[in-house]
Design an enzyme around this catalytic site. Structure first.
Site, PDB file in Angstrom:
ATOM      1  N   GLU A  35      -9.730   4.178   6.343  1.00 45.11           N
ATOM      2  CA  GLU A  35      -8.891   4.642   7.441  1.00 45.11           C
ATOM      3  C   GLU A  35      -9.664   5.467   8.466  1.00 45.11           C
ATOM      4  O   GLU A  35      -9.488   5.284   9.667  1.00 45.11           O
ATOM      5  CB  GLU A  35      -7.698   5.431   6.893  1.00 45.11           C
ATOM      6  CG  GLU A  35      -6.745   4.598   6.054  1.00 45.11           C
ATOM      7  CD  GLU A  35      -6.112   3.433   6.805  1.00 45.11           C
ATOM      8  OE1 GLU A  35      -6.244   3.352   8.045  1.00 45.11           O
ATOM      9  OE2 GLU A  35      -5.500   2.572   6.129  1.00 45.11           O
ATOM     10  N   GLY A  41       3.476   2.457  10.647  1.00 44.35           N
ATOM     11  CA  GLY A  41       3.290   1.720  11.889  1.00 44.35           C
ATOM     12  C   GLY A  41       2.998   0.259  11.648  1.00 44.35           C
ATOM     13  O   GLY A  41       3.593  -0.613  12.263  1.00 44.35           O
ATOM     14  N   ALA A  42       2.071  -0.008  10.728  1.00 47.12           N
ATOM     15  CA  ALA A  42       1.674  -1.390  10.456  1.00 47.12           C
ATOM     16  C   ALA A  42       0.837  -1.420   9.186  1.00 47.12           C
ATOM     17  O   ALA A  42       0.425  -0.382   8.669  1.00 47.12           O
ATOM     18  CB  ALA A  42       0.882  -1.970  11.628  1.00 47.12           C
ATOM     19  N   MET A  43       0.592  -2.637   8.687  1.00 41.04           N
ATOM     20  CA  MET A  43      -0.170  -2.813   7.446  1.00 41.04           C
ATOM     21  C   MET A  43      -1.118  -3.981   7.597  1.00 41.04           C
ATOM     22  O   MET A  43      -0.729  -5.056   8.059  1.00 41.04           O
ATOM     23  CB  MET A  43       0.800  -3.049   6.278  1.00 41.04           C
ATOM     24  CG  MET A  43       0.118  -3.269   4.954  1.00 41.04           C
ATOM     25  SD  MET A  43      -0.869  -1.839   4.453  1.00 41.04           S
ATOM     26  CE  MET A  43      -2.114  -2.635   3.444  1.00 41.04           C
ATOM     27  N   GLU A  84      -5.322  -2.552  12.941  1.00 39.01           N
ATOM     28  CA  GLU A  84      -5.052  -3.408  11.788  1.00 39.01           C
ATOM     29  C   GLU A  84      -5.998  -4.604  11.748  1.00 39.01           C
ATOM     30  O   GLU A  84      -6.428  -5.037  10.678  1.00 39.01           O
ATOM     31  CB  GLU A  84      -3.597  -3.869  11.785  1.00 39.01           C
ATOM     32  CG  GLU A  84      -2.567  -2.749  11.851  1.00 39.01           C
ATOM     33  CD  GLU A  84      -2.748  -1.665  10.804  1.00 39.01           C
ATOM     34  OE1 GLU A  84      -3.309  -1.940   9.736  1.00 39.01           O
ATOM     35  OE2 GLU A  84      -2.327  -0.521  11.066  1.00 39.01           O
ATOM     36  N   HIS A 110      -9.379  -3.618  10.384  1.00 44.62           N
ATOM     37  CA  HIS A 110      -9.358  -3.449   8.927  1.00 44.62           C
ATOM     38  C   HIS A 110      -9.842  -4.707   8.200  1.00 44.62           C
ATOM     39  O   HIS A 110     -10.200  -4.616   7.017  1.00 44.62           O
ATOM     40  CB  HIS A 110      -7.941  -3.136   8.453  1.00 44.62           C
ATOM     41  CG  HIS A 110      -7.658  -1.677   8.274  1.00 44.62           C
ATOM     42  ND1 HIS A 110      -8.511  -0.810   7.616  1.00 44.62           N
ATOM     43  CD2 HIS A 110      -6.596  -0.915   8.651  1.00 44.62           C
ATOM     44  CE1 HIS A 110      -7.993   0.399   7.602  1.00 44.62           C
ATOM     45  NE2 HIS A 110      -6.830   0.371   8.221  1.00 44.62           N
ATOM     46  N   GLU A 169       0.848  -1.184   0.000  1.00 45.84           N
ATOM     47  CA  GLU A 169       0.000   0.000   0.000  1.00 45.84           C
ATOM     48  C   GLU A 169       0.887   1.239   0.000  1.00 45.84           C
ATOM     49  O   GLU A 169       1.823   1.325   0.792  1.00 45.84           O
ATOM     50  CB  GLU A 169      -0.911   0.035   1.229  1.00 45.84           C
ATOM     51  CG  GLU A 169      -1.927   1.149   1.162  1.00 45.84           C
ATOM     52  CD  GLU A 169      -2.888   1.177   2.355  1.00 45.84           C
ATOM     53  OE1 GLU A 169      -3.706   2.117   2.411  1.00 45.84           O
ATOM     54  OE2 GLU A 169      -2.822   0.283   3.213  1.00 45.84           O
TER      55      GLU A 169
END
Length: 876
Positions: A325, A266-268, A303, A306, A126
C-alpha cells in the site's frame, strides 16, 4: 467489555504455514437464498516442516456439507469443526482436499466475503474475507493458481465474472448458465474476486509496449453506463504511465472494473477484476465535481498499479501491509502529479498527512508503518500504513535519486515476482541496486510517532560561513517510550535578500538533501556573502514537524519569493495558523482581538500575484482547515477554533472584496466542461473567490452564489455555490431551502450526488445540528445499509466543529449509539465511525469528559467485535 478478551497477534510470532496450496478450483452454485461452494485444493506439506501436523483451515459463518481427501468422503469423526476453523488430521505429504459448504450472501451485512449489493453478487476478500466463502488457508503467504466456475440464473445474472481469463462457458437446464475463469498467476486468497449480476459494460483496447492487445471492460448498472468513460480514460493513462515510468506491462488478456454501490472501502485490486465503490468510477460533468474526477483518476491508477506492487509481488503477512500500500500510494501520487499540478498534488497530500496521520501518530492508535501487533487487521488500514508508508518510499526515492530508485524497483520486481515478501525485502532491493546504506533508515518501518526537527542557525560574516544545527526527537508513543534517531532527508535551499537561491557547493547546486542521522548535528555552508533565509524541508522531504524561528516577515518573504511551491504554501499556512491560534487564545480569555494586518496584506499580495500558478494560488488562499488547527492544538477548543478561523476569513474577504469579485467575474466565463488541469485550476480559484465573498454575510454576495448555482453547467460550480450558501453565517432560510430542494429534485436518482446533498447539510455550522442529522436519517433516500451514506451524513457531522461538539455531548452519544448498532452488522464500518471519539484526551475538559463517557458506553456492551473492541480498549 468481553469476559475473554480478544488476543493480539504479534509480528515476532510469524511462522510459515505447515501446508501450501498449489491449485485452487472453485465452483459457485448461486441461488437466491444460498450459495453452494465447492473448493478442490491441491495441497502439499511445507518442506521445512516435520511429521504431519493437522491441517487447520479458517472459516466462519458457513454450513459445512462434506469433506473429502483424495476422493474419499471423511466421516464426521475424521475432522473437527470449530467456530472459526476446520481441523483435519493428515497422514501424507500431498493430497487433494474437497470441501463443500453453504453460505448466505443475502444475509451478509458485513460486506466481507461473498455478499449481495443491489441484487448483484460480489466479493471483498481483503483482508480476511475469503474465510467467509469457504474453509481455506486464508493468509497472504499461501499463494495458489485459481480456477473459478460460476453457475447462476441467466436472466437474473447474465454477467458472471472472476479473476483471470474467460476460458469456457455453457448453458444448463432451468434457465441457468455457467462461466469458467482461470488465472494463471499465483495469488493469495485475499485477491480472489467474483461478480454475478445484470450489468452492462463499456469496452476498449490497449496495446502494451510489447505489442500485446488487452481488452478493457468497465461494468455497471445500465442506468449508469454513460458515466464510465472517464474511468476508462484514466485506466489507459495508468497503463501507459506504468510502462513508461516503471517498465511494468499488464499480463492478462483482459482487465475489468466493476462498480458496486455497497462497499466498505474505495476499491479493491483483485487480480484482473477490480471491484470499486461506485463513487470511485462513475462521473459526468453534470453529476461529478472536479475533485471526484481527480479522485477517480487516482483510484483507478492505484488499483491498476497494484497489479505489480501488490499482486505479482504481495505481502508475506498483514504486518507488511505497507509493502504494497505505501509503495502503491507513492506510485499513484506521482502519477497524479504528472497528470495534473505537481505542486498542488504535493500540497494536498501533505495537508491530509498533517491533519489525519500526524493526529493518528499522536493518538491511542499510534503504530509504526509496519505494526508490531494487532487484534483486528481491519483496524490497520490506516493513514499511517498508506500515506506515511508512501512518505517512507518517497524518502527512499529522495535519498537514491530517480535513476537508482528505478533500478531498485526493477530489481525488486525481478527478484520477488510471484512471491509473498516483507518490507525488508523491498528496502534490500533498493539498497542492493543503489549501493546506498539504508540500515538506519529502516527505523521508519519499526518506530511510531512523528519526529520533530528543531533547527537553529548562525552566520559568521567575516568568514562567510553559515551553520545550520538540526536536533531531532520523537515523542513517546504506546509501547515505545524511547526512540533512536531516524535517518531523515532534509531538502533545503538558502535564499538571499532578493529571494534568489544561493549556490551551496562548487558544482553550483542551489538545492541539497541533507542526510540527518544524529540526535544533533551541524551542517556548514561556506563563502556566502550574506546571512541567508533557509527554505527548509522543501517539497516536504520527510514526514516530520519542523520547528524554526521564522518571523512573520520571514514567512511573508517565503510566500512571495520561494521557488518551492510547497514551501510558499507552507509559509502561508504557518502565518495563518499562528494568527488563528492567537485569536483562539484571546477568545478563551474573553478578549476581543482583530486579525493581524500583515496577514491580511500578505493574502492580498497572493491574490494580486499574476505570476503564480492558479492552482497553487488557490491552495495559498485556502486557510488551514479546522481539523488541521485542532491537530496542532495542545487542548482542542472546537467552538473557539471555528470562530477564530471565521473571523480571519471575514477580515481577508472585507479587505480584498473588490479583488475577489473582479477575479471571480474574470473566471466566470461559460465554456464547455473539461476535467483537465488548467480548467480545474480556473474553477477552483473562481470558487475560492466566491467563498470569500459569501463569508462577508451580505445579501448581495449570497445572490452572486445563487446566480452561479442557477447558471452553472457543471457540478463543480453548482455544488460549490450550494455549499457556500448552506455554510454561510448569513442564513436566508427560504432561499437555502429552495436551493436544497432544487438540488434534490435534480439529482435524486443519483446515489453518489445525494451523498453530497447529505454531507453539505451535516457539515454546515448552521444546519448541521444533531436534530437535523437525525431527521435526514429518516429521509427516503437515506440508506442505512450503505457505508457511503453513513460516511456522507454521520462522517460529515462528526467533522463539524460547531455541530458535533455541542455543550451537552449529545453528538458524542449519538455517534456511540450508532457504533453499537452497526457493530453487529458491519464491524469495519462501526470501527471507522468510532474514530472521532478516540482522541478525547486532546480536548478541553468539558468535551473530554463527555467524549470519554460516550466511549465508556460502548465498552460496556458485551461481545463487541474485535474491530470495535480494539479501538475502544486502546482509546480508554
Amino acid at each position: 467489555m468481553k469476559e475473554s478478551q480478544p488476543k493480539a497477534i504479534f509480528l515476532k510470532d510469524y511462522q510459515a504455514p505447515d501446508y501450501w496450496i498449489d491449485k485452487t478450483n472453485l465452483v459457485f452454485d448461486l441461488h437466491e437464498d444460498y450459495a453452494l461452494v465447492t473448493s478442490t485444493l491441491h495441497i502439499r506439506q511445507n518442506e521445512q516442516g516435520e511429521g504431519h501436523p493437522d491441517l487447520v483451515l479458517s472459516g466462519v459463518d458457513m454450513e459445512l456439507v462434506s469433506v473429502a481427501i483424495d476422493g474419499r468422503k471423511l466421516a464426521e469423526d475424521e475432522f473437527r469443526e470449530g467456530q472459526s476453523e476446520l481441523v483435519i488430521p493428515i497422514d501424507r505429504d500431498q493430497f487433494i482436499l474437497e470441501v463443500k459448504n453453504r453460505i448466505k450472501p443475502q444475509e451478509n451485512t458485513s460486506l466481507e466475503g461473498l455478499y449481495k449489493s443491489n441484487g448483484m453478487f460480489c466479493t471483498q476478500c481483503e483482508a480476511e474475507g475469503f474465510r467467509k466463502i469457504t474453509y481455506y488457508l486464508d493468509r497472504p503467504d499461501v499463494m495458489s493458481t485459481f480456477s473459478t466456475q460460476i453457475i447462476a440464473d441467466k436472466a437474473r445474472y447474465p454477467v458472471l465474472l472472476a479473476n483471470g481469463n474467460d476460458v469456457e462457458r455453457g448453458e444448463l437446464d432451468n434457465g441457468r448458465h455457467w462461466v469458467k475463469w482461470e488465472d494463471p498467476f499465483k495469488k493469495p486468497s485475499y485477491l480472489f474476486a467474483l461478480v454475478a449480476g445484470d450489468l452492462e459494460s463499456i469496452e476498449d483496447r490497449y496495446t502494451t509496449m510489447s505489442g500485446r492487445e488487452v481488452t478493457l471492460r468497465i461494468f455497471t448498472e445500465s442506468h449508469n453506463i454513460h458515466k464510465c468513460d472517464h474511468a476508462m480514460v484514466s485506466l489507459k493513462k495508468s497503463m501507459k504511465w506504468d510502462e513508461e515510468v516503471y517498465g511494468r506491462e499488464y499480463d492478462l488478456d483482459i482487465f475489468m472494473i466493476v462498480a458496486v454501490d455497497h462497499f466498505n472501502m474505495g476499491a479493491m485490486e483483485n487480480k484482473g477484476l477490480n471491484i470499486f465503490n461506485s463513487s470511485c468510477v462513475l462521473a459526468s460533468p453534470e453529476t461529478a465535481t472536479d475533485a471526484r474526477y481527480q479522485r477517480i483518476e487516482a483510484i483507478v491508477a492505484h488499483e491498476y498499479f497494484h497489479n505489480w506492487s501488490g499482486n505479482r509481488v504481495t505481502c508475506r503477512d498483514w504486518f507488511q501491509l505497507s509493502l504494497k500500500e505505501g509503495f502503491t500510494v507513492f506510485r499513484d501520487s506521482e502519477f497524479s502529479a504528472d497528470m495534473n499540478s505537481r505542486g498542488v498534488k504535493r500540497i494536498e497530500d501533505v495537508a491530509m498527512l498533517r491533519t489525519a496521520q500526524f493526529a493518528e501518530d499522536a493518538g491511542p492508535m499510534s503504530h509504526p508503518v509496519r505494526p508490531e501487533s494487532y487484534i483486528e487487521i481491519s483496524n490497520f488500514y490506516t493513514v499511517t500504513v498508506y500515506e506515511k508508508g508512501a512518505e517512507v518510499v518517497r524518502m527512499i526515492h529522495s535519498l537514491l535519486g530517480e535513476k537508482d530508485f528505478r533500478k531498485g524497483s526493477d530489481l525488486y520486481f525481478k527478484r520477488h515476482d510471484g512471491q509473498a515478501v516483507t518490507c525488508e525485502d523491498f528496502v534490500k532491493a533498493m539498497e542492493d541496486a543503489s549501493g546506498k546504506d539504508l540500515s538506519q533508515f529502516r527505523l521508519w518501518y519499526s518506530q511510531s510517532g512523528t519526529p520533530v526537527l528543531h533547527v537553529s542557525d548562525a552566520y559568521d560574516k567575516a568568514s562567510g560561513t553559515y551553520s545550520l544545527t538540526i536536533e531531532q526527537s520523537c515523542p513517546a508513543t504506546p509501547g515505545q517510550e524511547n526512540k533512536a534517531p531516524f535517518h531523515i532527508p532534509v531538502k533545503l535551499a538558502l535564499l538571499d535578500n532578493s529571494g534568489k537561491a544561493l549556490s551551496l557547493n562548487e558544482h553550483g547546486d542551489v538545492e541539497q538533501v541533507l542526510d540527518v542521522k544524529q540526535a544533533k548535528e551541524t551542517f556548514l555552508f561556506n563563502n556566502l556573502p550574506e546571512k541567508p533565509l533557509p527554505s527548509l524541508l522543501r517539497g516536504f522531504s520527510a514526514p516530520v514537524r519542523l520547528e524554526y524561528a521564522y518571523s512573520k516577515d520571514d514567512l511573508v518573504f517565503l510566500m512571495q519569493h520561494d521557488s518551492d511551491s510547497f514551501n510558499r504554501w507552507d509559509a502561508c499556512q504557518r502565518l495563518a495558523m499562528a494568527e488563528i491560534n492567537q485569536l483562539v487564545a484571546a477568545l478563551a480569555r474573553g478578549e476581543s482581538k482583530e486579525p493581524d494586518q500583515q496577514l491580511i496584506d500578505a493574502f492580498g499580495h497572493v491574490l494580486a500575484d499574476s505570476t503564480l500558478d492558479m492552482a497553487v494560488k488557490t491552495e495559498m488562499l485556502t486557510l488551514p482547515f479546522e481539523a488541521a488547527i485542532a491537530e496542532q492544538s495542545e487542548s482542542i477548543q472546537p467552538g473557539l477554533i471555528h470562530k477564530a478561523r471565521k473571523q480571519v476569513k471575514q477580515a481577508i474577504a472585507a479587505a480584498h472584496q473588490s479583488q475577489f469579485h473582479q477575479l471571480w467575474k474574470e473566471l466566470s466565463q461559460e465554456k464547455p466542461y473539461r476535467p483537465e488541469a488548467r480548467d480545474i485550476a480556473e474553477r477552483t480559484l473562481k470558487n475560492i473567490c466566491l467563498g470569500y465573498m459569501v463569508a462577508l454575510n451580505h445579501k448581495e454576495m449570497m445572490d452572486l452564489a445563487k446566480e452561479q448555482y442557477d447558471r452553472s453547467g457543471n457540478m463543480t460550480d453548482r455544488f460549490a455555490a450550494l455549499s457556500y450558501v448552506v455554510n454561510a453565517e448569513y442564513q436566508d432560510k427560504p432561499s437555502i431551502d429552495a436551493l436544497l430542494s432544487d438540488f434534490l429534485n435534480r439529482y435524486q436518482d443519483d446515489a453518489n450526488v445525494m451523498d453530497q446533498w447529505f454531507s453539505v447539510q451535516a457539515g454546515s455550522p448552521q444546519m448541521g445540528t444533531l436534530s437535523h442529522v437525525q431527521s435526514l436519517m429518516e429521509h427516503k433516500l437515506f440508506d442505512a445499509t450503505s457505508p457511503n451514506k453513513l460516511r456522507a451524513l454521520v462522517g460529515a457531522f462528526a467533522q463539524n466543529m460547531a455541530g458535533f461538539h455541542d455543550s451537552e455531548g449529545e453528538g458524542y452519544q449519538f455517534l456511540a449509539d450508532l457504533v453499537i448498532e452497526y457493530d453487529c452488522k458491519n464491524p469495519q464500518l462501526a470501527s471507522r465511525l468510532l474514530q472521532p471519539l478516540t482522541r478525547w484526551k486532546k480536548y478541553e475538559p468539558q468535551s473530554r469528559e463527555l467524549m470519554k463517557k460516550a466511549l465508556e458506553s460502548i465498552s460496556k456492551v458485551p461481545e463487541l467485535s474485535t474491530d470495535v473492541f480494539e479501538v475502544v480498549n486502546k482509546s480508554l
